[in-house]
Design a protein around this motif. Structure first.
Motif, PDB file in Angstrom:
ATOM      1  N   UNK A   1       0.802  -1.561   0.164  1.00  0.00           N
ATOM      2  CA  UNK A   1      -0.032   0.148   0.216  1.00  0.00           C
ATOM      3  C   UNK A   1       1.033   1.357   0.102  1.00  0.00           C
ATOM      4  N   UNK A   2       0.603   2.074  -1.169  1.00  0.00           N
ATOM      5  CA  UNK A   2       1.232   3.432  -0.948  1.00  0.00           C
ATOM      6  C   UNK A   2       2.883   2.951  -0.951  1.00  0.00           C
ATOM      7  N   UNK A   3       3.771   2.364  -2.115  1.00  0.00           N
ATOM      8  CA  UNK A   3       4.928   1.288  -1.984  1.00  0.00           C
ATOM      9  C   UNK A   3       5.219   2.383  -3.058  1.00  0.00           C
ATOM     10  N   UNK A   4       6.389   2.769  -2.565  1.00  0.00           N
ATOM     11  CA  UNK A   4       7.782   3.730  -3.393  1.00  0.00           C
ATOM     12  C   UNK A   4       8.226   2.947  -4.092  1.00  0.00           C
ATOM     13  N   UNK A   5       8.481   2.457  -5.424  1.00  0.00           N
ATOM     14  CA  UNK A   5       9.054   2.013  -6.328  1.00  0.00           C
ATOM     15  C   UNK A   5      10.562   2.164  -6.908  1.00  0.00           C
ATOM     16  N   UNK A   6      11.240   1.677  -6.701  1.00  0.00           N
ATOM     17  CA  UNK A   6      12.818   2.918  -7.837  1.00  0.00           C
ATOM     18  C   UNK A   6      13.047   1.319  -8.927  1.00  0.00           C
TER      19      UNK A   6
ATOM     20  N   UNK B   1       4.531   0.918 -13.753  1.00  0.00           N
ATOM     21  CA  UNK B   1       4.483   0.501 -12.475  1.00  0.00           C
ATOM     22  C   UNK B   1       4.138  -1.435 -12.210  1.00  0.00           C
ATOM     23  N   UNK B   2       3.574  -1.760 -13.525  1.00  0.00           N
ATOM     24  CA  UNK B   2       3.599  -3.530 -13.417  1.00  0.00           C
ATOM     25  C   UNK B   2       4.045  -3.719 -13.984  1.00  0.00           C
ATOM     26  N   UNK B   3       5.307  -3.134 -14.652  1.00  0.00           N
ATOM     27  CA  UNK B   3       7.442  -3.355 -13.974  1.00  0.00           C
ATOM     28  C   UNK B   3       7.747  -3.978 -13.653  1.00  0.00           C
ATOM     29  N   UNK B   4       7.827  -2.409 -12.958  1.00  0.00           N
ATOM     30  CA  UNK B   4       8.681  -2.162 -11.315  1.00  0.00           C
ATOM     31  C   UNK B   4       7.804  -4.085 -10.668  1.00  0.00           C
ATOM     32  N   UNK B   5       6.179  -3.960 -10.387  1.00  0.00           N
ATOM     33  CA  UNK B   5       6.263  -4.369  -9.491  1.00  0.00           C
ATOM     34  C   UNK B   5       6.709  -6.380  -9.743  1.00  0.00           C
TER      35      UNK B   5
END
Length: 180
Positions: free
Chosen positions: A76-81, A132-136
Motif C-alpha cells: 500500500x503506497x509502495x515507493x518503487x525505484x 508500475x506493473x513492470x516494476x512490480x
C-alpha cells in the motif's frame, strides 16, 4: 510515470513543472481525489472503513467491493525505484497483491464522470500503468500481472467503476512480461 504522462500530454506543462519548478495550485477536485485516496489507504493499512459522515468516505465506500480484504493486500503506497532498458523509474504504487506468479497492481482514480475513465485498451498502453506493473513484475519475479484501475465518481450518485476487458465477461486487464 506521472512525469512521462505529463510530457506526452503537454510538453509545455511538463517543462513548467519539471524543469522550471512552477507548480499550479491544487484544484478542489484534486483535493477531493486525494481525500478519497486517503480513505482507501486507511482501509488497507488499518482496516478502518471509509467515514460515512464525510463525502470522501461515501465516495470511497462505493469502491470497496472492487478490492480484496485488507489482509490480502501486501503493498500500500509502495515507493518503487527500478532500472529497466537503460532508464531509472520511480513512483508510488497505490496497491499491490496476488501470488508470486501473477501480481496485481491497482490504482485509485477519482473523476466527476466515468467518460474520463480509461478503456482496457488505453490502460494497456498507459505509461503509469505499464511502468508500475513492470516494476512490480521485476520486484516479485511474476510472469504476468493484472492492472486494476478503479474510478470513483465524485458527483452524486457516488459510484465506482473498475476497468475490465470488453469481452462481455468482465475479465481483468492482464499483461505478460513481453507486454510490459
Amino acid at each position: 510515470p506521472t512525469e512521462i504522462q505529463t510530457a506526452i500530454e503537454c510538453n509545455r506543462l511538463w517543462g513548467f513543472g519539471y524543469l522550471d519548478g512552477i507548480k499550479s495550485a491544487q484544484k478542489a477536485s484534486a483535493a477531493l481525489g486525494t481525500a478519497v485516496h486517503k480513505q482507501m489507504e486507511r482501509w488497507f493499512l488499518y482496516r478502518v472503513l471509509p467515514d460515512p459522515e464525510a463525502v470522501e468516505g461515501q465516495i470511497a465506500e462505493k469502491g470497496l467491493h472492487h478490492w480484496p480484504a485488507p489482509g490480502d493486500v501486501d503493498l500500500v503506497e509502495h515507493q518503487m525505484v527500478f532500472y529497466l532498458g537503460g532508464f531509472w523509474f520511480k513512483g508510488i504504487q497505490d496497491v499491490g497483491f496476488g501470488e508470486a506468479g501473477r501480481r496485481v497492481v491497482g490504482d485509485h482514480k477519482s473523476t466527476s464522470d466515468f467518460k474520463w475513465a480509461l478503456s482496457a485498451e488505453a490502460l494497456r498502453k498507459n505509461p503509469q500503468a505499464t511502468i508500475y506493473l513492470a516494476g512490480e513484475m521485476l520486484r516479485s519475479g511474476a510472469k504476468e500481472g493484472e492492472l486494476r484501475w478503479v474510478y470513483y465518481r465524485t458527483k452524486k450518485p457516488y459510484k465506482a467503476l473498475r476497468v475490465v476487458e470488453d469481452d462481455g465477461k468482465g475479465s481483468p486487464v492482464v499483461l505478460t512480461q513481453s507486454d510490459v
